[in-house]
Design a protein around this motif. Structure first.
Motif, PDB file in Angstrom:
ATOM      1  N   THR B   7      -2.061   5.315 -13.033  1.00 34.36           N
ATOM      2  CA  THR B   7      -0.827   4.842 -12.402  1.00 34.36           C
ATOM      3  C   THR B   7       0.061   4.137 -13.418  1.00 34.36           C
ATOM      4  O   THR B   7       1.277   4.363 -13.460  1.00 34.36           O
ATOM      5  CB  THR B   7      -1.152   3.868 -11.246  1.00 34.36           C
ATOM      6  N   ILE B  10       1.822   6.645 -15.631  1.00 35.25           N
ATOM      7  CA  ILE B  10       2.911   7.324 -14.907  1.00 35.25           C
ATOM      8  C   ILE B  10       4.104   6.368 -14.738  1.00 35.25           C
ATOM      9  O   ILE B  10       5.267   6.738 -14.967  1.00 35.25           O
ATOM     10  CB  ILE B  10       2.426   7.841 -13.532  1.00 35.25           C
ATOM     11  N   MET B  11       3.812   5.108 -14.350  1.00 33.51           N
ATOM     12  CA  MET B  11       4.891   4.123 -14.194  1.00 33.51           C
ATOM     13  C   MET B  11       5.666   3.954 -15.492  1.00 33.51           C
ATOM     14  O   MET B  11       6.899   3.883 -15.485  1.00 33.51           O
ATOM     15  CB  MET B  11       4.323   2.767 -13.769  1.00 33.51           C
ATOM     16  N   ILE B  13       5.972   6.118 -17.947  1.00 35.84           N
ATOM     17  CA  ILE B  13       6.767   7.329 -18.223  1.00 35.84           C
ATOM     18  C   ILE B  13       8.053   7.340 -17.397  1.00 35.84           C
ATOM     19  O   ILE B  13       9.119   7.726 -17.881  1.00 35.84           O
ATOM     20  CB  ILE B  13       5.919   8.601 -17.938  1.00 35.84           C
ATOM     21  N   VAL B  14       7.961   6.894 -16.157  1.00 30.61           N
ATOM     22  CA  VAL B  14       9.150   6.870 -15.289  1.00 30.61           C
ATOM     23  C   VAL B  14      10.080   5.722 -15.659  1.00 30.61           C
ATOM     24  O   VAL B  14      11.299   5.881 -15.747  1.00 30.61           O
ATOM     25  CB  VAL B  14       8.727   6.769 -13.798  1.00 30.61           C
ATOM     26  N   MET B  15       9.489   4.540 -15.899  1.00 32.44           N
ATOM     27  CA  MET B  15      10.320   3.334 -16.029  1.00 32.44           C
ATOM     28  C   MET B  15      10.997   3.188 -17.391  1.00 32.44           C
ATOM     29  O   MET B  15      12.098   2.649 -17.466  1.00 32.44           O
ATOM     30  CB  MET B  15       9.486   2.086 -15.743  1.00 32.44           C
ATOM     31  N   PRO B  17      12.446   5.307 -19.611  1.00 26.75           N
ATOM     32  CA  PRO B  17      13.808   5.870 -19.736  1.00 26.75           C
ATOM     33  C   PRO B  17      14.828   5.144 -18.848  1.00 26.75           C
ATOM     34  O   PRO B  17      15.965   4.906 -19.277  1.00 26.75           O
ATOM     35  CB  PRO B  17      13.647   7.322 -19.250  1.00 26.75           C
ATOM     36  N   ILE B  18      14.409   4.776 -17.626  1.00 24.62           N
ATOM     37  CA  ILE B  18      15.336   4.059 -16.738  1.00 24.62           C
ATOM     38  C   ILE B  18      15.738   2.733 -17.356  1.00 24.62           C
ATOM     39  O   ILE B  18      16.905   2.327 -17.330  1.00 24.62           O
ATOM     40  CB  ILE B  18      14.677   3.827 -15.355  1.00 24.62           C
ATOM     41  N   GLY B  22      19.266   3.199 -18.433  1.00 20.74           N
ATOM     42  CA  GLY B  22      19.709   2.956 -17.051  1.00 20.74           C
ATOM     43  C   GLY B  22      21.002   2.189 -16.919  1.00 20.74           C
ATOM     44  O   GLY B  22      21.536   2.042 -15.824  1.00 20.74           O
ATOM     45  N   PHE B  31      17.815   1.588  -9.276  1.00 23.49           N
ATOM     46  CA  PHE B  31      16.363   1.452  -9.362  1.00 23.49           C
ATOM     47  C   PHE B  31      15.926   0.086  -8.801  1.00 23.49           C
ATOM     48  O   PHE B  31      15.006  -0.012  -7.983  1.00 23.49           O
ATOM     49  CB  PHE B  31      15.940   1.604 -10.831  1.00 23.49           C
ATOM     50  N   PHE B 242       1.576   1.966  -5.626  1.00 20.69           N
ATOM     51  CA  PHE B 242       1.072   2.202  -6.987  1.00 20.69           C
ATOM     52  C   PHE B 242      -0.455   2.148  -6.948  1.00 20.69           C
ATOM     53  O   PHE B 242      -1.032   1.061  -7.109  1.00 20.69           O
ATOM     54  CB  PHE B 242       1.614   1.141  -7.962  1.00 20.69           C
TER      55      PHE B 242
END
Lengths: 272, 272
Positions: B7, B10-11, B13-15, B17-18, B22, B31, B242
């Motif tokens: 988890t 993955i978090m 990888i997502v967060m 770039p943001i 962002g 977000f 999560f």
């Protein structure tokens, strides 16, 4: 009833000069600050009826209500004041967060009750103070709505009351009284509002009438809000500061609620 | 532990770039808005564990948290925005006052719990969004404090933990772990803060170290605040959004608390 009348006369003698000349030397602001802090005291005292927290938390919360009131009232005179208001709210959440962690007996619902005290007891009186600063007529208009609605709801209810309005919150109020208060409260307020151009010269008569009707309805709701809190925590009066009337929150429940709504309206008009 | 790690990856990888890009097109604001609304949903859901109000009140409150977040975040870009913030709070007190009167099951303490939801779930994430708008380094600094404090508190506690920290709120935490988190959290944050001049070039090294120590302590308090709410209402995790970490309020409890304090500090520096 005799005590009630004598108290009302004394209140009028004290309040009328403060209302009229209080714009000088922050006198009206200080008067509203006292009401705000006193209301917070009454509110915390009511909550103690259900659960006694350490006394210092109640004292702190009364003080913080006064601080929040001051921030709200003085924010209007500072450029970039939005940041100070945000900071004030952030500070309060951090402060009571720390208390939540370190005071075992202070639970999640106490955190909520603190915020209720802070917002309910500061916003209404702050709106009052800011409205006075903007114009005396606005405050006279709002007091007229609140007092006439209250008075006519009482007399019409006494004379014609048949159907219970909302017995779970306030068993004595009737639908007939509520309608009487609405009609006469809005009538007196509309006449005053139209004669004094209370919202400015550009507004048609119909606008003033609609606002007065809404204000009268909110005045009654404000009364019921204070009653519902009392019911929730099982008290009869908030205090006995005004013999025959009860406490600050018994006496100013309607006007502080109308003050909040009126302040929203007047600010939106000014912004528009 | 494996789920937890997957988890976290993955978090990240997502967060990441943001976080980095962002600032364009309000992506980071959106977000944070999602986190704020999600947190409010979790918080209301927790309260339902103790008392079920009509569902529409919970939905309304989640929506109003999003509205308050938006007001706070966008207020910074509007002149005279203090008035909008005040109006927002006034509106909310009037709105829930009306609900208090007309919804029989909605009591005084529910009024408080609504305000707790609104403020707790909007302010922290709003501070996050505004800080990002001011500088990426500030947000990296705050995430570094929160994550390093959390991680080292865990490992030092595992290895050396003997004395319980605050068993009534969080039984597994130890004094040794808290000190380990404080020292290493502040160390990493200080190094990053000094290298990037995170508060501006005029501040001595000692200032950054003191701020980092306070931030690390508040990060741990923020964690305990979220735990105390859970204890008060008898839940284990806020949600399972999560897997292995829990919900938004389990994962962002520390960082949102530090974000509030950091925003207060940075605003006072800018004002001074």
């Amino acid at each position: 009833m005799k005590t009630r009348t004598i108290t009302a006369i004394i209140m009028a003698i004290v309040m009328i000069p403060i209302l009229i000349w209080g714009d000088h030397f922050q006198i009206f602001n200080l008067f509203c600050l006292l009401l705000s802090v006193g209301a917070a005291f009454e509110f915390r005292n009511m909550l103690r009826n259900e659960k006694k927290l350490p006394l210092w938390i109640d004292i702190l919360t009364v003080a913080m209500t006064g601080a929040l009131f001051s921030l709200l009232v003085f924010a209007g005179t500072i450029p970039d004041a939005w940041i100070f208001m945000t900071l004030g709210f952030l500070f309060l959440v951090i402060l009571y967060g720390i208390i939540l962690v370190f005071v075992n007996d202070f639970k999640g619902s106490d955190f909520g009750n603190v915020l209720a005290t802070l917002l309910y007891c500061s916003l209404g009186f702050a709106a009052f103070a800011i409205l006075r600063h903007q114009s005396l007529n606005l405050v006279l208009y709002l007091l007229l709505v609140a007092m006439m609605t209250d008075m006519f709801a009482y007399f019409v209810g006494m004379k014609f009351g048949r159907h219970k309005l909302i017995p779970a919150v306030s068993p004595k109020k009737s639908v007939e009284g509520a309608i009487g208060g609405l009609v006469f409260g809005a009538l007196f307020a509309s006449v005053f509002g139209i004669l004094t151009n209370v919202f400015g010269p550009d507004f048609p008569v119909l606008f003033v009438i609609v606002v007065s009707l809404v204000a009268s309805a909110l005045s009654q709701i404000g009364d019921l809000v204070a009653s519902k809190f009392k019911r929730s925590y099982g008290i009869k009066d908030y205090s006995n500061l005004f013999p025959g009337h009860g406490g600050i929150l018994d006496r100013f429940d309607s006007s502080m609620f109308v003050a909040m709504a009126l302040f929203v309206l007047v600010s939106l008009i000014a912004w528009y």
